[in-house]
Design an enzyme around this catalytic site. Structure first.
Site, PDB file in Angstrom:
ATOM      1  N   GLU A  49      -5.236  -5.121  10.446  1.00 30.70           N
ATOM      2  CA  GLU A  49      -4.215  -4.100  10.649  1.00 30.70           C
ATOM      3  C   GLU A  49      -4.492  -3.376  11.973  1.00 30.70           C
ATOM      4  O   GLU A  49      -5.271  -2.425  12.001  1.00 30.70           O
ATOM      5  CB  GLU A  49      -4.250  -3.081   9.501  1.00 30.70           C
ATOM      6  CG  GLU A  49      -3.967  -3.676   8.147  1.00 30.70           C
ATOM      7  CD  GLU A  49      -3.404  -2.629   7.185  1.00 30.70           C
ATOM      8  OE1 GLU A  49      -2.271  -2.823   6.730  1.00 30.70           O
ATOM      9  OE2 GLU A  49      -4.081  -1.620   6.919  1.00 30.70           O
ATOM     10  N   GLY A 104       5.029   1.315   4.632  1.00 30.29           N
ATOM     11  CA  GLY A 104       6.348   1.917   4.453  1.00 30.29           C
ATOM     12  C   GLY A 104       7.354   1.037   3.733  1.00 30.29           C
ATOM     13  O   GLY A 104       8.052   1.483   2.813  1.00 30.29           O
ATOM     14  N   GLY A 111       2.614   2.096  10.861  1.00 31.46           N
ATOM     15  CA  GLY A 111       3.552   3.206  10.760  1.00 31.46           C
ATOM     16  C   GLY A 111       4.294   3.530  12.052  1.00 31.46           C
ATOM     17  O   GLY A 111       4.921   4.576  12.166  1.00 31.46           O
ATOM     18  N   HIS A 141      -9.578   1.036   5.086  1.00 31.17           N
ATOM     19  CA  HIS A 141      -8.267   1.174   5.725  1.00 31.17           C
ATOM     20  C   HIS A 141      -8.422   2.070   6.949  1.00 31.17           C
ATOM     21  O   HIS A 141      -9.234   3.005   6.942  1.00 31.17           O
ATOM     22  CB  HIS A 141      -7.252   1.778   4.740  1.00 31.17           C
ATOM     23  CG  HIS A 141      -5.858   1.741   5.276  1.00 31.17           C
ATOM     24  ND1 HIS A 141      -5.390   2.669   6.179  1.00 31.17           N
ATOM     25  CD2 HIS A 141      -4.848   0.860   5.072  1.00 31.17           C
ATOM     26  CE1 HIS A 141      -4.137   2.356   6.501  1.00 31.17           C
ATOM     27  NE2 HIS A 141      -3.789   1.275   5.843  1.00 31.17           N
ATOM     28  N   SER A 172       3.594  -2.314  10.297  1.00 30.96           N
ATOM     29  CA  SER A 172       5.039  -2.380  10.532  1.00 30.96           C
ATOM     30  C   SER A 172       5.673  -3.710  10.110  1.00 30.96           C
ATOM     31  O   SER A 172       6.590  -4.210  10.777  1.00 30.96           O
ATOM     32  CB  SER A 172       5.368  -2.050  11.997  1.00 30.96           C
ATOM     33  OG  SER A 172       4.995  -0.707  12.299  1.00 30.96           O
ATOM     34  N   ASN A 182       0.864  -1.183   0.000  1.00 33.03           N
ATOM     35  CA  ASN A 182       0.000   0.000   0.000  1.00 33.03           C
ATOM     36  C   ASN A 182       0.898   1.230   0.000  1.00 33.03           C
ATOM     37  O   ASN A 182       1.533   1.531   1.005  1.00 33.03           O
ATOM     38  CB  ASN A 182      -0.895  -0.039   1.254  1.00 33.03           C
ATOM     39  CG  ASN A 182      -1.731   1.218   1.396  1.00 33.03           C
ATOM     40  OD1 ASN A 182      -1.774   2.063   0.496  1.00 33.03           O
ATOM     41  ND2 ASN A 182      -2.409   1.346   2.538  1.00 33.03           N
ATOM     42  N   TRP A 183       0.943   1.906  -1.139  1.00 34.49           N
ATOM     43  CA  TRP A 183       1.857   3.053  -1.263  1.00 34.49           C
ATOM     44  C   TRP A 183       1.295   4.306  -0.588  1.00 34.49           C
ATOM     45  O   TRP A 183       1.985   5.318  -0.496  1.00 34.49           O
ATOM     46  CB  TRP A 183       2.153   3.334  -2.744  1.00 34.49           C
ATOM     47  CG  TRP A 183       2.859   2.211  -3.453  1.00 34.49           C
ATOM     48  CD1 TRP A 183       3.262   1.011  -2.914  1.00 34.49           C
ATOM     49  CD2 TRP A 183       3.244   2.177  -4.841  1.00 34.49           C
ATOM     50  NE1 TRP A 183       3.863   0.237  -3.873  1.00 34.49           N
ATOM     51  CE2 TRP A 183       3.876   0.924  -5.065  1.00 34.49           C
ATOM     52  CE3 TRP A 183       3.128   3.067  -5.906  1.00 34.49           C
ATOM     53  CZ2 TRP A 183       4.377   0.555  -6.314  1.00 34.49           C
ATOM     54  CZ3 TRP A 183       3.624   2.703  -7.161  1.00 34.49           C
ATOM     55  CH2 TRP A 183       4.246   1.462  -7.354  1.00 34.49           C
ATOM     56  N   LYS A 184       0.049   4.237  -0.158  1.00 32.03           N
ATOM     57  CA  LYS A 184      -0.607   5.390   0.503  1.00 32.03           C
ATOM     58  C   LYS A 184      -0.437   6.656  -0.351  1.00 32.03           C
ATOM     59  O   LYS A 184      -0.377   6.562  -1.575  1.00 32.03           O
ATOM     60  CB  LYS A 184      -0.082   5.559   1.933  1.00 32.03           C
ATOM     61  CG  LYS A 184      -0.218   4.259   2.736  1.00 32.03           C
ATOM     62  CD  LYS A 184      -0.012   4.424   4.211  1.00 32.03           C
ATOM     63  CE  LYS A 184      -0.171   3.066   4.909  1.00 32.03           C
ATOM     64  NZ  LYS A 184      -0.099   3.138   6.354  1.00 32.03           N
TER      65      LYS A 184
END
Ligand code: 13P
Length: 254
Positions: free
Chosen positions: A169, A234, A175, A97, A212, A9-11
């Protein structure tokens, strides 16, 4: 043989040049002998779905959207429809999300409406659920997960429900650099599988862990019996780490 979905997920990161470069790097680095049980999906920002899908066309890498509308089309300024996603090469969409739920106040009802709509299309929904730190600390984890699952599964029919991929999640792990331990994650995944079992045969439901995930902790998480993959934020922005996690799944699937 185990099956895994490894998703990035590149957000709200990258610009066009970097999105194309990243897609290219993943494409070039992915093993030619990727196990048939391993699926790879990237979720770029929606404006880059088309170029990214073009870069990875004909490979094992699939593309998805980070969010979509529950409406098929119409006067909904700023929204993105499932048809739009499909027409530019997307095959998946994240729904619910935690950043949508927490920052943009998407309720369980909105999330359910989105999943219900997506299940009428050819897209595969990735339903994201998870508790906040405060909810975990006050012993509400299981109640929150039940509510998030009930909201969706009570609204849809059994057959289409089997197409849902779930991503657990925990919000406190996203993050933060603090992933759930393999024991915490397995416990939650097992709970989710059993609970979804009230609605469908959940034996083969794909339940991904997100929060993470790194190249270092991926193997211990993916080894857990109820963890069927990872949704990576990330660490998916660097081809090297994302490819390393794919390689781990490839090894474990084989
Ligand atoms: P991180 O991997 O950056 O913690 O993000 C997880 C996530 O939100 C994926 O959807």
């Amino acid at each position: 043989m185990r099956q895994y979905v490894i998703a990035g997920n590149w957000k709200m990161n990258t610009v066009l040049s970097r999105a194309e470069e990243l897609a290219q790097e993943i494409k070039q680095g992915i093993s030619q002998s990727l196990h048939s049980g391993v699926s790879v999906v990237v979720f770029p920002p929606s404006v880059f779905i088309h170029p990214v899908a073009q870069h990875v066309q004909g490979t094992r890498i699939k593309v998805g959207a980070q969010n979509c509308s529950n409406e098929p089309y119409g006067a909904f300024t700023g929204e993105i429809s499932t048809d739009m996603i499909t027409s530019v090469g997307g095959e998946y969409t994240l729904i619910g999300h935690s950043e949508r739920r927490v920052i943009y106040k998407e309720s369980n009802e909105v999330v359910a409406a989105k999943v219900k709509h997506v299940l009428t299309t050819s897209l595969t929904p990735v339903l994201c659920i998870g508790e906040t730190l405060q909810e975990r600390q006050s012993g509400q984890t299981w109640t929150v997960l039940q509510q998030q699952l009930d909201a969706v599964y009570t609204q849809i029919d059994k057959t289409s429900a089997e197409n849902i991929i779930i991503a657990y999640e925990p919000v406190w792990a996203i993050g933060t650099g603090v992933a759930a331990t393999k024991v915490e994650a397995q416990e939650a995944h097992n709970f989710i599988r059993k609970y979804v079992g009230n609605y469908i045969d959940s034996t083969n439901t794909m339940i991904l862990y997100g929060g993470s995930v790194t190249a270092d902790n991926a193997d211990q998480l993916l080894l857990q019996p109820d963890i069927n993959g990872a949704l990576i934020g990330g660490a998916s922005l660097k081809a090297e780490t994302f490819l390393s996690i794919i390689a781990t799944a490839n090894k474990l699937a084989g």
